[in-house]
Design an enzyme around this catalytic site. Structure first.
Site, PDB file in Angstrom:
ATOM      1  N   GLU A  55       0.825  -1.218   0.000  1.00 50.56           N
ATOM      2  CA  GLU A  55       0.000   0.000   0.000  1.00 50.56           C
ATOM      3  C   GLU A  55       0.856   1.264   0.000  1.00 50.56           C
ATOM      4  O   GLU A  55       2.089   1.206   0.077  1.00 50.56           O
ATOM      5  CB  GLU A  55      -0.948  -0.044   1.214  1.00 50.56           C
ATOM      6  CG  GLU A  55      -1.873  -1.250   1.128  1.00 50.56           C
ATOM      7  CD  GLU A  55      -2.951  -1.298   2.192  1.00 50.56           C
ATOM      8  OE1 GLU A  55      -2.822  -0.605   3.228  1.00 50.56           O
ATOM      9  OE2 GLU A  55      -3.928  -2.039   1.984  1.00 50.56           O
ATOM     10  N   GLU A  66      -1.744 -10.032  -6.259  1.00 49.24           N
ATOM     11  CA  GLU A  66      -1.672 -10.780  -7.520  1.00 49.24           C
ATOM     12  C   GLU A  66      -0.837 -10.032  -8.553  1.00 49.24           C
ATOM     13  O   GLU A  66      -0.081 -10.626  -9.319  1.00 49.24           O
ATOM     14  CB  GLU A  66      -3.083 -10.994  -8.089  1.00 49.24           C
ATOM     15  CG  GLU A  66      -4.025 -11.767  -7.168  1.00 49.24           C
ATOM     16  CD  GLU A  66      -4.798 -10.859  -6.206  1.00 49.24           C
ATOM     17  OE1 GLU A  66      -4.249  -9.837  -5.761  1.00 49.24           O
ATOM     18  OE2 GLU A  66      -5.955 -11.204  -5.907  1.00 49.24           O
ATOM     19  N   CYS A 110      -9.459  -9.084  -7.238  1.00 48.49           N
ATOM     20  CA  CYS A 110     -10.295  -7.971  -7.686  1.00 48.49           C
ATOM     21  C   CYS A 110     -10.350  -7.972  -9.221  1.00 48.49           C
ATOM     22  O   CYS A 110      -9.607  -8.712  -9.886  1.00 48.49           O
ATOM     23  CB  CYS A 110      -9.746  -6.644  -7.161  1.00 48.49           C
ATOM     24  SG  CYS A 110      -8.269  -6.063  -8.025  1.00 48.49           S
TER      25      CYS A 110
HETATM   26  N1  THU Z   1      -6.185  -6.531  -2.404  1.00 46.15           N
HETATM   27  C1  THU Z   1      -5.320  -7.406  -2.980  1.00 46.15           C
HETATM   28  O1  THU Z   1      -4.123  -7.427  -2.675  1.00 46.15           O
HETATM   29  N2  THU Z   1      -5.818  -8.253  -3.929  1.00 46.15           N
HETATM   30  C2  THU Z   1      -7.113  -8.295  -4.317  1.00 46.15           C
HETATM   31  O2  THU Z   1      -7.429  -8.932  -5.307  1.00 46.15           O
HETATM   32  C3  THU Z   1      -8.119  -7.584  -3.522  1.00 46.15           C
HETATM   33  C4  THU Z   1      -7.593  -6.429  -2.738  1.00 46.15           C
HETATM   34  C5  THU Z   1      -5.655  -5.591  -1.413  1.00 46.15           C
HETATM   35  C6  THU Z   1      -5.570  -4.170  -1.868  1.00 46.15           C
HETATM   36  C7  THU Z   1      -5.573  -3.415  -0.552  1.00 46.15           C
HETATM   37  O3  THU Z   1      -4.237  -3.336  -0.078  1.00 46.15           O
HETATM   38  C8  THU Z   1      -6.366  -4.304   0.373  1.00 46.15           C
HETATM   39  O4  THU Z   1      -6.463  -5.561  -0.260  1.00 46.15           O
HETATM   40  C9  THU Z   1      -7.775  -3.781   0.662  1.00 46.15           C
HETATM   41  O5  THU Z   1      -8.452  -3.521  -0.501  1.00 46.15           O
END
Ligand code: THU
Length: 156
Positions: A55, A66, A110
């Protein structure tokens, strides 16, 4: 003298892939969401590349687990990149992706990550459901996906 035996390389099963994803989630940098995610990509050459979410104080710059893994795969590939860097050597093709969210189970990729995994040929996604691995085909999670094969002159 005994002949040294070489065992064939072991392809990790889905449970092992989830374990590797969980381990990667333990390295996530998530000061803002406190939502660690890990991904383990099984490549066509049998190797596994992992990633975690990273982040940023400028929230929109966050990189999902991913996509971190897919980026590591390409950056670490030994295959010679062809013209325009497109060559699909077996260290640049994803067979399946396992995803673990330490705070949510199952944790599906996502939409953006589904698209990026599709780019590299990913056939299925493994998540943890009720403590067990469950595999979903890409056709299930990204129906009618747009990919390299949809562009003229690109290899699938
Ligand atoms: N996140 C992922 O790393 N992969 C996904 O496919 C879904 C969301 C992370 C992004 C963010 O750091 C946290 O999950 C909350 O959205």
């Amino acid at each position: 003298m005994t002949t040294p035996t070489t065992s064939p390389p072991q392809v990790p099963d889905d449970a092992h892939l989830l374990d590797l994803a969980r381990e990667a989630a333990g390295r996530a940098y998530v000061p803002y969401s406190a939502f660690p995610v890990g991904a383990a990509l099984l490549l066509a050459n049998g190797e596994v590349v992992t990633g975690c979410n990273v982040e940023n104080a400028s929230y929109g710059l966050t990189i999902c687990a991913e996509r971190t893994a897919a980026t590591r795969m390409i950056a670490a590939s030994r295959g010679e990149a062809g013209e325009n860097g497109t060559t699909r050597t077996d260290d640049r093709v994803v067979v399946k992706a396992a995803v673990v969210g330490l705070k949510a189970s199952p944790c599906f990729p996502c939409g953006a990550c589904r698209q990026v995994l599709h780019e590299f040929g990913c056939q299925s996604v493994v998540v943890e459901e009720d403590g067990h691995p469950r595999a979903y085909s890409f056709a299930q999670i990204l129906p009618h996906g747009f990919g390299p094969a949809d562009l003229p002159g690109q290899e699938a």
